[in-house]
Motif scaffolding. Structure first.
Motif, PDB file in Angstrom:
ATOM      1  N   VAL A   1       0.852  -1.186   0.000  1.00  0.00           N
ATOM      2  CA  VAL A   1       0.000   0.000   0.000  1.00  0.00           C
ATOM      3  C   VAL A   1       0.891   1.241   0.000  1.00  0.00           C
ATOM      4  CG1 VAL A   1      -1.709   1.310   1.298  1.00  0.00           C
ATOM      5  CG2 VAL A   1      -1.889  -1.181   1.168  1.00  0.00           C
TER       6      VAL A   1
ATOM      7  N   VAL B   1      -1.702  -3.398  -8.065  1.00  0.00           N
ATOM      8  CA  VAL B   1      -1.442  -2.363  -7.077  1.00  0.00           C
ATOM      9  C   VAL B   1      -2.152  -2.750  -5.785  1.00  0.00           C
ATOM     10  CG1 VAL B   1      -3.430  -0.910  -7.716  1.00  0.00           C
ATOM     11  CG2 VAL B   1      -1.400   0.147  -6.703  1.00  0.00           C
TER      12      VAL B   1
ATOM     13  N   VAL C   1      -3.976  -1.406  -2.268  1.00  0.00           N
ATOM     14  CA  VAL C   1      -4.654  -0.229  -1.720  1.00  0.00           C
ATOM     15  C   VAL C   1      -5.144  -0.534  -0.309  1.00  0.00           C
ATOM     16  CG1 VAL C   1      -5.315   0.761  -3.947  1.00  0.00           C
ATOM     17  CG2 VAL C   1      -6.814  -0.914  -2.881  1.00  0.00           C
TER      18      VAL C   1
ATOM     19  N   ASN D   1      -5.284  -3.678   2.644  1.00  0.00           N
ATOM     20  CA  ASN D   1      -4.256  -4.262   1.788  1.00  0.00           C
ATOM     21  C   ASN D   1      -4.865  -5.124   0.674  1.00  0.00           C
ATOM     22  OD1 ASN D   1      -1.599  -4.665   0.973  1.00  0.00           O
ATOM     23  ND2 ASN D   1      -1.330  -6.474   2.245  1.00  0.00           N
TER      24      ASN D   1
ATOM     25  N   ASN E   1      -5.664  -6.068  -3.258  1.00  0.00           N
ATOM     26  CA  ASN E   1      -5.051  -5.976  -4.576  1.00  0.00           C
ATOM     27  C   ASN E   1      -6.100  -5.563  -5.602  1.00  0.00           C
ATOM     28  OD1 ASN E   1      -2.554  -6.957  -3.623  1.00  0.00           O
ATOM     29  ND2 ASN E   1      -3.231  -9.079  -3.891  1.00  0.00           N
TER      30      ASN E   1
ATOM     31  N   ALA F   1     -10.424   0.286  -3.104  1.00  0.00           N
ATOM     32  CA  ALA F   1     -10.266   1.452  -2.226  1.00  0.00           C
ATOM     33  C   ALA F   1      -9.357   2.447  -2.939  1.00  0.00           C
ATOM     34  CB  ALA F   1      -9.658   1.036  -0.882  1.00  0.00           C
ATOM     35  N   GLU F   2      -9.157   3.590  -2.290  1.00  0.00           N
ATOM     36  CA  GLU F   2      -8.258   4.629  -2.812  1.00  0.00           C
ATOM     37  C   GLU F   2      -8.548   4.974  -4.279  1.00  0.00           C
ATOM     38  OE1 GLU F   2      -4.085   3.975  -2.106  1.00  0.00           O
ATOM     39  OE2 GLU F   2      -4.444   2.997  -0.182  1.00  0.00           O
TER      40      GLU F   2
ATOM     41  N   THR G   1      -5.728   6.566  -6.295  1.00  0.00           N
ATOM     42  CA  THR G   1      -4.668   5.641  -6.703  1.00  0.00           C
ATOM     43  C   THR G   1      -5.093   4.851  -7.938  1.00  0.00           C
ATOM     44  OG1 THR G   1      -3.822   5.421  -4.443  1.00  0.00           O
ATOM     45  CG2 THR G   1      -3.314   3.628  -5.987  1.00  0.00           C
ATOM     46  N   LEU G   2      -6.324   4.363  -7.934  1.00  0.00           N
ATOM     47  CA  LEU G   2      -6.803   3.560  -9.058  1.00  0.00           C
ATOM     48  C   LEU G   2      -6.962   4.402 -10.317  1.00  0.00           C
ATOM     49  CD1 LEU G   2      -9.448   1.319  -7.267  1.00  0.00           C
ATOM     50  CD2 LEU G   2      -7.047   0.815  -7.760  1.00  0.00           C
TER      51      LEU G   2
END
Length: 218
Positions: free
Chosen positions: A9, A26, A28, A32, A34, A53-54, A57-58
């Protein structure tokens, strides 16, 4: 660098470069998870597995090309926490297992059954319905014509065992039966396994332990 599948993460994605498909993994937070971005090398069309999540980021991983679709492997909230934001930003079509769709608060455009084919560009992914972790969990199998298979297992198969069935013997029996029959029974030892949390594995690494998993009951 060689792909390892070891991600953290807050860290960078790891990219598995296949002849026809690019797979970016990745991690997130906060659990934690994937997430996997698949890109067809012939068409540049992209598909995301588990908008967990996040969302920032995605969406950064997705980039300006956007995604055509997002597949949710099962209904647990840690696997769809960023789904609304990702869909709103990209207009992606949503896929989920038929029996889990009602548990996902973002509408599912395509209900997925065992054996259904989901396409990303010219690449085909085959859905396998694995019952036990949830009623409608699905794995996605990419049978690479240039090499071995690759399977995205959500929370149904990890290094060291199948997914959590919450001490329910019937759910465990269902899950390990489905995993043995539909995954280990149909795919070779070289098959690469991409789970919903943690590190990757191969079927050959895990196959010798199937009887042990049955004996321990988890």
């Amino acid at each position: 660098m060689m792909y390892s599948g070891a991600v953290e993460v807050g860290g960078p994605a790891d990219v598995h470069e296949l002849a026809d498909l690019m797979i970016s993994k990745v991690a997130v937070g906060p659990m934690n998870n994937n997430a996997y971005l698949l890109r067809c090398r012939a068409t540049d069309e992209q598909l995301l597995i588990d908008a967990a999540a996040e969302p920032h980021t995605l969406l950064t991983l997705i980039g300006d090309s956007g995604i055509a679709s997002v597949v949710t492997t099962h209904q647990h909230a840690d696997h769809w926490g960023a789904l609304r934001e990702v869909v709103d930003a990209t207009g992606a079509r949503t896929y989920a297992g038929r029996e889990d769709a009602e548990g996902i608060p973002v509408p599912t455009d395509v209900l997925v059954d065992d054996g259904d084919v989901i396409r990303v560009g010219r690449v085909e992914l085959t859905a396998r319905h694995l019952v036990g972790h949830t009623p409608g969990s699905i794995a996605l199998v990419y049978d690479d014509p240039h090499g071995h298979a690759h399977v995205f297992t959500g929370d149904c198969l990890f290094p060291g065992g199948v997914g959590n069935t919450h001490d329910d013997p019937k759910a465990f029996a269902s899950l390990i039966d489905d995993v043995e029959t539909k995954i280990f029974g149909e795919l070779a030892d070289e098959t690469w396994v991409y789970p919903g949390h943690g590190n990757d594995t191969t079927l050959g690494t895990e196959r010798p332990h199937l009887a042990e998993w049955r004996e321990r009951g988890w």
